[in-house]
Scaffold this motif. Structure first.
Motif, short mmCIF file in Angstrom:
data_model
loop_
_atom_site.label_atom_id
_atom_site.label_comp_id
_atom_site.label_asym_id
_atom_site.label_seq_id
_atom_site.Cartn_x
_atom_site.Cartn_y
_atom_site.Cartn_z
N HIS A 58 -28.22 -48.71 -34.16
CA HIS A 58 -29.07 -50.01 -33.82
C HIS A 58 -30.24 -49.27 -33.12
O HIS A 58 -30.83 -48.81 -32.79
CB HIS A 58 -28.33 -50.80 -32.59
CG HIS A 58 -26.91 -51.30 -33.67
ND1 HIS A 58 -25.53 -51.62 -33.35
CD2 HIS A 58 -26.34 -51.52 -35.02
CE1 HIS A 58 -24.68 -51.84 -33.77
NE2 HIS A 58 -25.38 -51.08 -34.60
N ASP A 59 -31.20 -50.64 -32.86
CA ASP A 59 -32.39 -50.65 -32.90
C ASP A 59 -32.08 -50.60 -31.37
O ASP A 59 -31.26 -50.98 -30.36
CB ASP A 59 -33.80 -52.01 -32.31
CG ASP A 59 -33.63 -51.98 -33.93
OD1 ASP A 59 -33.15 -51.21 -34.94
OD2 ASP A 59 -34.32 -53.27 -34.49
N TYR A 60 -32.86 -49.64 -30.13
CA TYR A 60 -32.66 -49.31 -29.14
C TYR A 60 -31.47 -49.37 -28.59
O TYR A 60 -30.87 -48.64 -27.24
CB TYR A 60 -33.47 -50.82 -27.93
CG TYR A 60 -34.60 -51.12 -28.34
CD1 TYR A 60 -36.36 -50.17 -27.84
CD2 TYR A 60 -34.66 -52.20 -28.96
CE1 TYR A 60 -37.14 -51.18 -28.42
CE2 TYR A 60 -35.48 -52.95 -29.46
CZ TYR A 60 -36.90 -52.49 -28.99
OH TYR A 60 -37.88 -52.83 -29.65
N GLY A 61 -30.17 -48.69 -29.96
CA GLY A 61 -28.86 -47.91 -29.13
C GLY A 61 -29.14 -47.08 -28.27
O GLY A 61 -28.11 -46.58 -27.50
N LEU A 62 -30.22 -45.33 -28.89
CA LEU A 62 -29.92 -44.41 -27.73
C LEU A 62 -30.40 -45.11 -26.27
O LEU A 62 -30.12 -44.15 -24.90
CB LEU A 62 -31.09 -43.50 -28.18
CG LEU A 62 -30.52 -42.50 -29.37
CD1 LEU A 62 -31.06 -41.31 -29.75
CD2 LEU A 62 -29.29 -42.17 -29.13
#
Length: 702
Positions: A58-62
């Motif tokens: 997902h976006d900004y998952g990390l």
């Protein structure tokens, strides 16, 4: 929980990393939770990062994962991470001295673990870090040396798990016992499948169970399919193709065979099969490719979904109803790359001659048990495997050039004329003909310079093998068996790569070819059996420097063993097994003692054998039962008469049925005490003897 004991055996002042890996749905996460919960009371700083692979997509998952890690260990929910680099710095700065218990659940190569775990030095001594993954290679990348592969449940464990979900009990209801067995067989010990299917069947009547089971075998349960498919989706394109080929055609086949086929298809099996193993999509057991039934079903379901209602538009066909429809109704298309025909029971298919005419992309055709009323007038020149049991034509279609063919197997086929077509089979690796009653001749094969295995069996009307068979540089295995009419074979052999040569039950073949020992240094195994017209062997057979095993059995016309020109330096130094049972050798010559590595000597039923003068110094087993003319065996006489033996490793001599052998049984007791290394002698002398024979065996073994 034995893994925890192993885990605890590592020093507590060290940072410990454990990798848990295995097939999807096998219980990796549950095991990680169990270990995590067992240690949680021993740590102030703990974090279980679940579904790492899914969240990282997902976006900004990390960033979210970094923030969760910091917040849970530091206990500060207000902490914010602006970007990945900031997160890396904060983790190193704020956690380096802390003794932590961490779980990174469900990692794959798409997750940049270095953003969460740069190294063991990011955390304090005594920390425990657990990683779960489907990809064992990932553990190599991050130097995780302590590993545990989660295996499927055994029968009793699987039964309990399924019954708790299906019946809320440890055992199945009486009426569902047999159906429960079917479910357990289908699920194959996979906890995910047992749980999903048990929940799906809970509270349903027996008719629902039967219908559902039938459906599962055709269309896998979607929850199971999607969970298992995760590993497939992470593969590269060529790896996906290899996985689907194995799922549809090659489960249970030899790795070497499949590798040849896939390499011929332009894939990269030597590295990509290893990737499939690392990702727990296949295993290799005893040299064979093994795939869990549910993974095989998952792969086949992926293919089925390519065109659910029109099988001719799929890439691969294996379901007998789909195959029959496509072939009998001439619905073949350019989409079809492979066909496997395996009917529930042997049956006929009414093949239209033009059934294959539109299958321009067909790479693989395997027929196990279908009978065909007619043969094809067209075959794809993209074929790499042509394995057609019962091929119904006398020859190949005129269009077929076989330039890309890797495997050719013709069993019980009507093939008669090979003609000049073989000259085009430039990359052929394996060629097998079995029970081809119309085949009379194998023509010039000099063009088959990549051929590694040639096998011809039970072709009763085969008369001639072309001379060129003796000059195939890449040939590794040559086996000719039960070709009762064969009279013509290569006069000499210069097969540089040959390792195995087997000639059996070709009773009209009168001459064994000369062997060029300078060219055939790889040959280790030669077997001649029931070659009743061969009267002598070439002396060059003893000049083979690599020969380890030689069997010349039931070759009744062979009356003496030839002496080679390089006897002391060639076969003498290598041969470990020699069997000349059934030959008409009269005297075993003294030079037999020169075989310094020979451990097994077979002389059974050599009815003309009268005398055994010497034995090799390291012989262990001598089998000479049924040698009815044997009168003198110097080694046995020395043991019984003089308590001496020159063969310190000798453990067994079988002389059952050697009626003319005479030794002094009264000296046996003294011999038994002095010759401690000897193990067993089996005798039958005259008509006296059953009791004495068994007495000897009892004393020696006891």
């Amino acid at each position: 929980m034995s893994i925890i004991i192993k885990f605890l055996s590592v020093g507590v002042n060290e940072t410990r990393m454990l990798g848990i890996y295995g097939i999807g749905g096998v219980g990796k996460t549950n095991l990680a939770k169990e270990i995590y919960n067992s240690f949680i009371d021993q740590f102030e700083n703990c974090c279980f990062l679940a579904n790492v692979r899914e969240i990282s997509k997902h976006d900004y998952g990390l960033i979210r994962l970094q923030q969760t890690l910091l917040c849970e260990i530091l206990g500060d929910s207000s902490l914010n991470v602006a970007n990945i680099d900031e997160g890396i710095g904060l983790i190193k700065e704020m956690l380096w001295a802390k003794r932590v218990l961490l779980v990174f659940d469900d990692l794959d190569k798409s997750v940049k673990l270095e953003t969460l775990l740069g190294g063991c030095d990011w955390f304090g001594l005594g920390s425990i870090i657990i990683i779960t993954t489907r990809d064992e290679h990932l553990l190599n990348i991050y130097n995780v040396h302590l590993r545990y592969k989660v295996k499927e449940l055994d029968h009793d464990e699987a039964l309990r798990l399924f019954c708790w979900n299906a019946f809320k009990n440890e055992k199945p209801n009486h009426d569902f016992v047999e159906l429960t067995k079917d479910v357990l067989h289908y699920a194959g010990g996979l906890p995910l499948a047992l749980t999903v299917l048990g929940s799906d069947l809970y509270g349903r009547d027996i008719h629902y169970w039967r219908s559902a089971l039938k459906k599962y075998k055709t269309i896998p349960h979607n929850d199971i399919h999607e969970k298992l498919r995760i590993s497939y989706d992470g593969l590269e394109e060529s790896q996906r193709s290899i996985f689907l080929d194995i799922a549809c055609f090659f489960t249970g086949e030899e790795e070497e065979y499949v590798t040849k086929v896939l390499d011929g298809c332009g894939f990269f099996p030597n590295c990509d099969i290893k990737v499939l193993v690392d990702k727990s999509l296949i295993t290799i057991e005893h040299g064979k490719l093994i795939m869990h039934d549910l993974l095989k079903d998952m792969g086949r379901e992926i293919v089925r979904r390519e065109s659910p209602n029109e099988p001719e538009k799929r890439s691969r066909l294996w379901f007998h109803e789909d195959v029959r429809r496509v072939l009998e109704e001439t619905k073949g298309t350019n989409k079809i790359q492979g066909i496997l025909i395996e009917l529930p029971e042997q049956d006929s298919i009414d093949l239209s001659p033009g059934a294959f005419s539109e299958m321009k992309s067909l790479r693989i055709f395997i027929n196990r048990n279908a009978c065909f009323s007619r043969g094809p007038n067209y075959l794809s020149n993209e074929l790499r495997v042509l394995d057609w049991c019962g091929y119904p034509n006398h020859s190949f279609p005129q269009n077929f050039n076989g330039k890309k063919l890797v495997i050719l197997r013709m069993n019980e086929s009507l093939i008669k004329e090979l003609g000049d077509g073989l000259k085009n089979f430039r990359i052929l690796k394996t060629m097998k003909f079995s029970k081809c009653e119309f085949l009379t001749k194998i023509p010039d094969v000099s063009g088959l310079q990549t051929l590694e295995r040639l096998e011809i069996k039970y072709c009763n009307n085969l008369v001639e093998l072309h001379e060129s068979i003796g000059f195939l540089d890449k040939l590794v295995e040559l086996e000719i068996e039960n070709c009762e009419s064969l009279t013509s074979f290569s006069r000499s052999l210069k097969l540089r790569s040959l390792k195995e040569l087997i000639l059996r039950y070709c009773e009209r073949l009168q001459k064994f070819p000369e062997i060029d020992q300078r060219e055939m240094k790889c040959l280790t195994w030669v077997q001649l059996e029931h070659m009743t017209a061969i009267k002598e062997l070439p002396s060059s057979i003893w000049d083979l420097t690599g020969l380890r095993q030689l069997k010349i059995s039931k070759c009744y016309e062979v009356r003496h063993l030839p002496i080679g020109s390089q006897l002391l330096t060639a076969c003498y130094s290598a041969l470990g097994y020699l069997d000349i049972s059934g030959s008409n050798v009269v005297i075993l010559p003294e030079w037999i003692k020169g075989f310094v590595r020979l451990s097994v000597l077979g002389l059974h039923n050599c009815v003309q054998l009268k005398e055994i003068l010497e034995l090799p110094p390291n012989i262990e087993d001598v089998g000479a039962s049924g040698c009815i003319s044997l009168e003198s065996f110097v080694e046995v006489s020395n043991m019984f008469e003089f308590n001496t033996s020159s063969c310190r490793k000798l453990r067994s001599i079988d002389l059952n049925g050697c009626h003319k052998m005479v030794v002094n049984p009264l000296r046996f007791e003294r011999t038994r005490k002095n010759v401690l290394y000897f193990r067993e002698i089996r005798f039958q002398i005259g008509t006296t003897i059953t009791s004495w024979r068994f007495q000897i065996i009892m004393y020696v073994i006891g």
